[in-house]
Design a protein around this motif. Structure first.
Motif, PDB file in Angstrom:
ATOM      1  N   ARG A  39       0.841  -1.216   0.000  1.00 19.69           N
ATOM      2  CA  ARG A  39       0.000   0.000   0.000  1.00 19.69           C
ATOM      3  C   ARG A  39       0.869   1.256   0.000  1.00 19.69           C
ATOM      4  NH1 ARG A  39      -3.172  -3.032   3.487  1.00 19.69           N
ATOM      5  NH2 ARG A  39      -2.209  -2.085   5.317  1.00 19.69           N
ATOM      6  N   ILE A  40       1.930   1.249   0.801  1.00 24.56           N
ATOM      7  CA  ILE A  40       2.840   2.403   0.844  1.00 24.56           C
ATOM      8  C   ILE A  40       3.468   2.617  -0.528  1.00 24.56           C
ATOM      9  CG2 ILE A  40       5.064   3.221   1.741  1.00 24.56           C
ATOM     10  CD1 ILE A  40       4.270   1.950   4.445  1.00 24.56           C
ATOM     11  N   ARG A  41       3.951   1.549  -1.135  1.00 25.65           N
ATOM     12  CA  ARG A  41       4.595   1.655  -2.456  1.00 25.65           C
ATOM     13  C   ARG A  41       3.619   2.168  -3.501  1.00 25.65           C
ATOM     14  NH1 ARG A  41       4.464  -1.394  -6.739  1.00 25.65           N
ATOM     15  NH2 ARG A  41       3.694  -3.283  -5.718  1.00 25.65           N
ATOM     16  N   GLU A  42       2.428   1.591  -3.534  1.00 28.61           N
ATOM     17  CA  GLU A  42       1.449   2.007  -4.539  1.00 28.61           C
ATOM     18  C   GLU A  42       0.954   3.428  -4.309  1.00 28.61           C
ATOM     19  OE1 GLU A  42      -1.383  -1.211  -4.339  1.00 28.61           O
ATOM     20  OE2 GLU A  42      -0.307  -2.367  -5.870  1.00 28.61           O
ATOM     21  N   SER A  43       0.809   3.832  -3.054  1.00 29.61           N
ATOM     22  CA  SER A  43       0.357   5.204  -2.780  1.00 29.61           C
ATOM     23  C   SER A  43       1.421   6.224  -3.162  1.00 29.61           C
ATOM     24  CB  SER A  43      -0.046   5.367  -1.310  1.00 29.61           C
ATOM     25  OG  SER A  43       1.090   5.337  -0.479  1.00 29.61           O
ATOM     26  N   ALA A  44       2.683   5.795  -3.197  1.00 29.53           N
ATOM     27  CA  ALA A  44       3.768   6.677  -3.648  1.00 29.53           C
ATOM     28  C   ALA A  44       3.959   6.581  -5.162  1.00 29.53           C
ATOM     29  CB  ALA A  44       5.061   6.312  -2.934  1.00 29.53           C
ATOM     30  N   ASP A  50      11.227   0.633  -9.165  1.00 29.14           N
ATOM     31  CA  ASP A  50      11.590   1.937  -8.606  1.00 29.14           C
ATOM     32  C   ASP A  50      12.192   1.781  -7.213  1.00 29.14           C
ATOM     33  OD1 ASP A  50      10.608   3.343 -10.842  1.00 29.14           O
ATOM     34  OD2 ASP A  50       8.597   3.473  -9.964  1.00 29.14           O
ATOM     35  N   VAL A  51      11.591   0.916  -6.421  1.00 33.43           N
ATOM     36  CA  VAL A  51      12.090   0.684  -5.059  1.00 33.43           C
ATOM     37  C   VAL A  51      13.519   0.153  -5.121  1.00 33.43           C
ATOM     38  CG1 VAL A  51      11.761  -0.631  -2.925  1.00 33.43           C
ATOM     39  CG2 VAL A  51       9.774   0.314  -4.130  1.00 33.43           C
ATOM     40  N   VAL A  52      13.768  -0.781  -6.036  1.00 35.72           N
ATOM     41  CA  VAL A  52      15.109  -1.345  -6.198  1.00 35.72           C
ATOM     42  C   VAL A  52      16.096  -0.253  -6.608  1.00 35.72           C
ATOM     43  CG1 VAL A  52      16.498  -2.943  -7.595  1.00 35.72           C
ATOM     44  CG2 VAL A  52      14.271  -3.657  -6.715  1.00 35.72           C
ATOM     45  N   LEU A  53      15.702   0.584  -7.568  1.00 35.56           N
ATOM     46  CA  LEU A  53      16.591   1.649  -8.042  1.00 35.56           C
ATOM     47  C   LEU A  53      16.876   2.684  -6.953  1.00 35.56           C
ATOM     48  CD1 LEU A  53      15.161   2.220 -11.634  1.00 35.56           C
ATOM     49  CD2 LEU A  53      17.347   1.156 -11.021  1.00 35.56           C
ATOM     50  N   ASN A  54      15.900   2.963  -6.105  1.00 37.36           N
ATOM     51  CA  ASN A  54      16.069   3.948  -5.036  1.00 37.36           C
ATOM     52  C   ASN A  54      16.840   3.390  -3.834  1.00 37.36           C
ATOM     53  OD1 ASN A  54      14.525   5.719  -6.550  1.00 37.36           O
ATOM     54  ND2 ASN A  54      12.631   5.273  -5.455  1.00 37.36           N
ATOM     55  N   GLY A  55      16.855   2.070  -3.705  1.00 37.36           N
ATOM     56  CA  GLY A  55      17.532   1.436  -2.575  1.00 37.36           C
ATOM     57  C   GLY A  55      18.999   1.206  -2.856  1.00 37.36           C
ATOM     58  N   ASN A  56      19.646   0.516  -1.936  1.00 36.41           N
ATOM     59  CA  ASN A  56      21.071   0.217  -2.102  1.00 36.41           C
ATOM     60  C   ASN A  56      21.310  -1.189  -2.623  1.00 36.41           C
ATOM     61  OD1 ASN A  56      22.123   2.687  -1.240  1.00 36.41           O
ATOM     62  ND2 ASN A  56      22.000   2.099   0.900  1.00 36.41           N
ATOM     63  N   ARG A  57      20.859  -2.187  -1.855  1.00 38.97           N
ATOM     64  CA  ARG A  57      21.145  -3.575  -2.203  1.00 38.97           C
ATOM     65  C   ARG A  57      19.905  -4.448  -2.303  1.00 38.97           C
ATOM     66  NH1 ARG A  57      24.088  -2.381   1.998  1.00 38.97           N
ATOM     67  NH2 ARG A  57      26.178  -1.653   1.648  1.00 38.97           N
ATOM     68  N   ILE A  58      18.757  -3.875  -2.194  1.00 37.72           N
ATOM     69  CA  ILE A  58      17.531  -4.671  -2.216  1.00 37.72           C
ATOM     70  C   ILE A  58      17.229  -5.112  -3.647  1.00 37.72           C
ATOM     71  CG2 ILE A  58      15.877  -2.769  -2.486  1.00 37.72           C
ATOM     72  CD1 ILE A  58      14.247  -4.259  -0.218  1.00 37.72           C
ATOM     73  N   GLY A  84      14.380   2.713  -0.344  1.00 38.93           N
ATOM     74  CA  GLY A  84      13.790   2.497  -1.666  1.00 38.93           C
ATOM     75  C   GLY A  84      12.401   3.094  -1.794  1.00 38.93           C
ATOM     76  N   LEU A  85      11.672   3.120  -0.678  1.00 40.80           N
ATOM     77  CA  LEU A  85      10.310   3.682  -0.675  1.00 40.80           C
ATOM     78  C   LEU A  85      10.296   5.176  -0.360  1.00 40.80           C
ATOM     79  CD1 LEU A  85       8.552   0.762   1.197  1.00 40.80           C
ATOM     80  CD2 LEU A  85       8.128   1.442  -1.175  1.00 40.80           C
ATOM     81  N   GLY A  86      11.445   5.726   0.000  1.00 42.32           N
ATOM     82  CA  GLY A  86      11.503   7.138   0.364  1.00 42.32           C
ATOM     83  C   GLY A  86      10.843   7.413   1.705  1.00 42.32           C
ATOM     84  N   LYS A  87      10.903   6.446   2.591  1.00 45.15           N
ATOM     85  CA  LYS A  87      10.289   6.555   3.922  1.00 45.15           C
ATOM     86  C   LYS A  87      11.337   6.250   4.984  1.00 45.15           C
ATOM     87  CE  LYS A  87       6.064   7.027   2.304  1.00 45.15           C
ATOM     88  NZ  LYS A  87       5.303   8.238   2.479  1.00 45.15           N
ATOM     89  N   THR A  88      10.984   6.479   6.228  1.00 42.28           N
ATOM     90  CA  THR A  88      11.847   6.077   7.330  1.00 42.28           C
ATOM     91  C   THR A  88      11.444   4.673   7.773  1.00 42.28           C
ATOM     92  OG1 THR A  88      10.385   6.918   9.059  1.00 42.28           O
ATOM     93  CG2 THR A  88      12.020   8.472   8.145  1.00 42.28           C
ATOM     94  N   PRO A  89      12.361   3.935   8.385  1.00 51.29           N
ATOM     95  CA  PRO A  89      11.975   2.628   8.923  1.00 51.29           C
ATOM     96  C   PRO A  89      10.802   2.745   9.907  1.00 51.29           C
ATOM     97  CG  PRO A  89      14.349   2.809   8.883  1.00 51.29           C
ATOM     98  CD  PRO A  89      13.793   4.160   8.525  1.00 51.29           C
TER      99      PRO A  89
END
Length: 99
Positions: A39-44, A50-58, A84-89
């Motif tokens: 839901r977080i990913r889709e709402s963004a 995209d999550v993979v590209l924004n992350g480091n090793r995921i 990757g999601l542009g959020k905090t843990p």
């Protein structure tokens, strides 16, 4: 002798049932968390790529497994997923598991 055997079998069955319940609870938690992440990913408006590209090793497989409740992952994966999601843990962990 028979009574002792019945007692042992009863204890084993009780232990088995408790173990199965614990496993089912863990699976439900992972599934709910995965739905929350999706839901977080889709709402963004982000794709898994995209999550993979924004992350480091995921990896995309890891993102997919998490979203589908199939992966019990490490703390460092949580950090990378958040990036990757542009959020905090903390934002990713803000979920009501009781629902």
């Amino acid at each position: 002798m028979l009574q002792v055997l019945v007692t042992i079998i009863t204890q084993l069955i009780t232990h088995f049932v408790k173990t199965v319940i614990i496993i089912m609870e863990k699976e439900q938690i992972l599934k709910k968390f995965g739905e929350h992440i999706k839901r977080i990913r889709e709402s963004a408006d982000l794709s898994q790529d995209d999550v993979v590209l924004n992350g480091n090793r995921i990896t995309k497989a890891t993102v997919s497994d998490i979203e589908n409740g199939k992966r019990n992952f490490s703390f460092t994966t949580l950090i990378d997923l958040a990036k990757g999601l542009g959020k905090t843990p903390k934002e990713l962990l803000d979920i009501d598991l009781e629902k």
